[in-house]
Design an enzyme around this catalytic site. Structure first.
Site, PDB file in Angstrom:
ATOM      1  CG  ASP A  92      34.771 -14.017 -36.335  1.00 44.71           C
ATOM      2  OD1 ASP A  92      35.836 -13.410 -36.576  1.00 44.71           O
ATOM      3  OD2 ASP A  92      34.326 -14.898 -37.080  1.00 44.71           O
ATOM      4  CG  HIS A 144      38.210 -15.054 -34.389  1.00 43.03           C
ATOM      5  ND1 HIS A 144      37.674 -15.621 -35.525  1.00 43.03           N
ATOM      6  CD2 HIS A 144      37.934 -15.923 -33.392  1.00 43.03           C
ATOM      7  CE1 HIS A 144      37.108 -16.772 -35.216  1.00 43.03           C
ATOM      8  NE2 HIS A 144      37.254 -16.972 -33.925  1.00 43.03           N
TER       9      HIS A 144
END
Length: 553
Positions: free
Chosen positions: A299, A333
């Site tokens: 992430d 991310h």
């Protein structure tokens, strides 16, 4: 009788108050020549070896009690170094104590147990909300003078906790996961660790601590409450140095309301497909340094937070006075990220000399209606990027919300009122950024009721599939900006924005149309020292945009 002494003391007090007030006003604001600093902890040289307290490096013995006894003994004697030497050390949750430096030797592997019963149900925090959680593998609350050092490896055994989608695994990996137990969703697309987890995933606000909630009721979904690997709350003088933290169940390094916090040479390794596998989340912290660190995550890589919605605004603690430098983010991310839980605000952040390779987004600033909070005074320079999956630079106020089309944004007459729940992005200075490969070079997307303001980009060079979108922006400056895009016209799309200035704009060969000006609200789009003649078309106007809104000098 008139008392000279009393008069003199009173005068001195008044003069002193005036001096202090004057000094406060004249305090030099943070800048590149006056960066925030984080105070470092200091420790006694006394060393406490966990072996002497009964720990065994056989990978079989559960060493939770031995390791925590060593930490307790060290702290009780005024602090020092707790040594984890060479070996494979199986353990349950470790609790840090004040004045203790937990030193993990380079040849040491600390492996957290797969026995979930070893992790107590506690009251914690999840994505800015008070929530029940499983106890973190490493934690500390209200501590002073603490550290984790050494070059060893700390493994969170996260695969036993995480759900995972079938399309994120090879066929062999998927078959092995299903054979391990757990539950597959009805549509056959997702594996869950247990039936309780699957049920909780479909239950709104499962685990939130709200009026009427109880730990007893929360136990039904205990398997769902994935622990963050390391959680430090309300601690002062913290150092994380050299160690590798890997395979966390959720966020890896989570610091909450800490002060004087240093990450130096830290490495975070999470699988690319790890749900919520953030690298580091610095939440509502003050005086922070991240230096010489490397992140490879499932992430966001380096993420700044300060609470979510009303809870975050009520806490009212921004993340502030922070320096990030000489760090690398691989798969993640976002490389450097603010939000989306930024309701307490963020300010005085400085990012320099960082590299992002293969991240979904490079520089990522995200929020949405309902968050509130002010993000301001953000300084970023000397950023190198390659193979960014979506936007190289992104400012987005529609995170998790429905993204309107260009036409919808240009013609949007539904403008909600500005309230304390309206987020604010303003006062960003970004310079010396290079990116070779991205889907989009730059997007700035504000709200009709709250434009993104005072964004300054200078000396930027980006090669991407698509160019630039500026939507609901105000006082935006792009100076010495080169953008090369493969997609068709326009290269730069401006919607309902005003006072946007381009100076020495350059673009790749074969550009068909440079500017698209959209919306009745768009005004004062100014281009100077730029050659627009190389494109087939300089500018086109749509959705009621006035041709007077565009000025090329």
């Amino acid at each position: 009788m008139f008392n000279i002494k009393k008069c003199s003391i009173a005068a001195l007090l008044i003069t002193g108050s005036a001096f202090l007030a004057s000094a406060q006003v004249k305090t030099k604001p943070y800048s590149w020549s006056n960066l925030p600093k984080a105070a470092l902890p200091a420790f006694k040289k006394d060393t406490f070896n966990i072996i002497k307290y009964g720990a065994k490096p056989d990978g079989i013995t559960l060493n939770t009690e031995s390791i925590n006894k060593t930490i307790d003994a060290c702290s009780a004697k005024g602090g020092g170094v707790v040594l984890i030497p060479q070996g494979l050390w199986l353990t349950g949750p470790i609790k840090l104590k004040s004045n203790v430096n937990l030193h993990v030797s380079r040849a040491a592997l600390v492996q957290f147990t797969a026995d979930k019963s070893q992790y107590k149900l506690i009251e914690g925090n999840w994505e800015g909300h008070a929530a029940y959680r499983n106890e973190s593998p490493i934690s500390g609350t209200n501590l002073t003078n603490i550290a984790i050092t050494g070059e060893g490896i700390i493994d969170g055994n996260g695969e036993i906790w995480r759900l995972i989608a079938k399309d994120r695994l090879t066929e062999q990996e998927w078959n092995r996961k299903v054979a391990s137990g757990g539950v597959v969703s009805e549509n056959g697309k997702t594996w869950y660790p247990s039936a309780a987890y699957y049920k909780a995933a479909r239950t709104p606000k499962a685990g939130y601590i709200e009026p009427g909630s109880t730990p007893e009721a929360a136990m039904e979904f205990k398997d769902y409450y994935r622990p963050n690997m390391l959680v430090l709350a309300n601690c002062k003088k913290v150092l994380l140095q050299g160690a590798t933290f890997q395979n966390s169940a959720a966020w890896c390094l989570h610091t909450l309301m800490c002060e004087d916090l240093t990450f130096d040479g830290v490495r975070v390794r999470n699988p690319w497909n790890a749900a919520n596998g953030d690298g580091v989340d610095v939440e509502s912290c003050k005086n922070v340094l991240i230096n010489n660190s490397t992140f490879d995550c499932g992430d966001d890589g380096i993420c700044i937070k300060s609470g979510r919605d009303e809870e975050g605004r009520k806490r009212g603690k921004p993340t502030e006075n922070m320096v990030v430098k000489n760090s690398i983010v691989y798969r993640a991310h976002g490389g450097f990220v603010i939000g989306s839980e930024m309701s307490g605000g963020a300010r005085n952040l400085f990012v320099t000399d960082c590299t992002f390779i293969g991240t979904d987004i490079g520089l990522r600033f995200k929020t949405t209606r309902g968050r509130g909070g002010v993000v301001e005074n953000i300084h970023i320079k000397n950023i190198a990027m390659r193979d960014i999956v979506t936007s190289a630079i992104l400012f987005d106020m529609y995170y998790t919300g429905k993204s309107p089309t260009d036409e919808e944004m240009a013609n949007d007459t539904n403008v909600p009122p500005v309230t304390e729940a309206t987020p604010v992005f303003k006062d960003f200075w970004v310079s010396n950024v290079s990116c070779n490969g991205a889907d989009r070079a730059l997007m700035i997307r504000g709200l009709p009721e709250m434009a993104i303001k005072n964004i300054n980009l200078e000396n930027v060079s980006i090669k991407a599939n698509k160019g630039i979108d500026i939507i609901e922006g105000k006082d935006i400056t792009l100076k010495n900006f080169y953008v090369e895009a493969k997609a068709s016209a326009p290269l730069i799309n401006v919607i309902n924005s005003n006072n946007v200035k381009f100076s020495n704009l350059r673009y790749g060969a074969g550009t068909e149309q440079v500017f698209g000006i959209n919306g009745k609200k768009t005004s004062n789009i100014e281009v100077t020292a730029s050659d627009l003649s190389k494109a087939k078309q300089k500018v086109a106007f749509k959705n009621g945009a006035d041709q007077k809104a565009f000025i090329a000098k």
